[in-house]
Design an enzyme around this catalytic site. Sequence first.
Site, PDB file in Angstrom:
ATOM      1  N   ASP A  11     -40.876  47.245 -15.809  1.00 14.24           N
ATOM      2  CA  ASP A  11     -42.901  47.810 -15.042  1.00 14.24           C
ATOM      3  C   ASP A  11     -43.184  46.290 -15.890  1.00 14.24           C
ATOM      4  O   ASP A  11     -43.266  45.884 -16.695  1.00 14.24           O
ATOM      5  CB  ASP A  11     -43.186  48.331 -15.344  1.00 14.24           C
ATOM      6  CG  ASP A  11     -43.988  49.541 -14.208  1.00 14.24           C
ATOM      7  OD1 ASP A  11     -43.189  49.317 -12.689  1.00 14.24           O
ATOM      8  OD2 ASP A  11     -44.115  50.209 -14.333  1.00 14.24           O
ATOM      9  N   CYS A  12     -44.005  45.944 -15.481  1.00 13.52           N
ATOM     10  CA  CYS A  12     -44.584  44.641 -15.281  1.00 13.52           C
ATOM     11  C   CYS A  12     -45.678  45.056 -16.230  1.00 13.52           C
ATOM     12  O   CYS A  12     -46.280  46.075 -15.807  1.00 13.52           O
ATOM     13  CB  CYS A  12     -45.244  43.706 -14.361  1.00 13.52           C
ATOM     14  SG  CYS A  12     -46.686  42.893 -14.547  1.00 13.52           S
TER      15      CYS A  12
END
Lengths: 77, 346
Positions: A11-12
């Site tokens: 994930d970011c």
Amino acid sequence: MANKIDACGLDCPQPVILTKKALEGITDGVIEVIVDNKPASENVSRLAKNSGCGVEFTETQGTYIIKIIKRRKNGEN
Amino acid sequence: MGKIKISWMVFLTGGLLGVLFAFLISLGNPPNMGVCGICFIRDIAGALGLHHMEKLSYIRPEILGFILGAFIIGIFTKEFKVIGGSSPIIRFTISFFVAMGALVFLGCPIRMLGRLAGGDWTALAGLLGFIVGIWIGTLFLKGGFTLGKAQEVSKINGFIIPVIALILFILLLAKPSFLVLTPKGHAPIVIAIIAGLLIGIFAQRARLCFAGGIRDIFLMKDFHLFSGILGFFLFCFMGNLLLGQFKPGVSPGVHTNYIASFLGMLLVGWGSVLIGGCPFRQTILAGYGNTDSGISFLGMVAGVAVAHNFMIAGSAAGVLSNGIIAMIIGIGVFFIIGLSNKVVSS
């Protein structure tokens, strides 16, 4: 010696955090970051550029390899 | 380091959303709720009978436009890539509490900024909570928090959320009697869907994220995504001024329980950082193949329904103790999830 970070599927902003930690751990050298989406590749490249490093970027079939070149700054030991 | 560098693409995308926020109010959307990621999901949940607040029930074309706009541009730019499998049920749970937090405050980060840009200073308590929540989230990220890697999954997975959006749009046009559609408080369908599509397309390109904007400042003093927050606020403020909608003071429909507002947005900020993006960003990601964000979207649908069915959501009358209790439970859940997912490896 090139450090490799496989940040695919993360994930970011985890790819960026991993890259940042790796960059802080070296004074000069090359770090190769592999990500599998465009936003992550942009974010990692931006971090590298903002940290004053050289960036080489290659894409093959949805996999992005960002080669970050960190050089010792003048006056640094 | 520490230089404020504005990214114009993100700034202007935020600006577009800000202008449309103000503009859609003048065209019929509720005051200080021009566009809201959570309130509009709440309205959709109501339209489908998942809660029973008839005044808050409508299929909001803006949300459908976000999803479909991101889907279309994702296909067009070949960024539509179907991934999933990164702790989906944890994402559902976090999103569930994020949605409840937003409804205790009354607004997702977009509406929070929109309320401020309309002169409603009571939203400052929410902003403070949001910032503190994001800061807590970044501490977990720095400590190695991760929900694990997502993997590519079969393409059909990525079509489910966009197809649901399309079906909901067709239902809105057909208006079958089983839908609950409040007759008031919405802009014309054509304008709302076009606005939603435009926002979806540009936000996908700019990676607009309201939690990310503040998170990246804490993490690396990077103002790239913050540019979107700035653009949104400035353009929304100007739009409100020009349209005569700037009214300093407590705006109608909100409450002045600052502790509840703070706690609600604390959960929104914290949860958004843990799942990699604010409710709006999750909706966009769900549109172009991220099924983990699709699960987050469904978690928000569940959260808004429970928030109203259990009288957790705030209203002009204030916030009941149910709301405060839910927020405290949420904080506990986030702590447990945050501490149990500390995997320090790459």
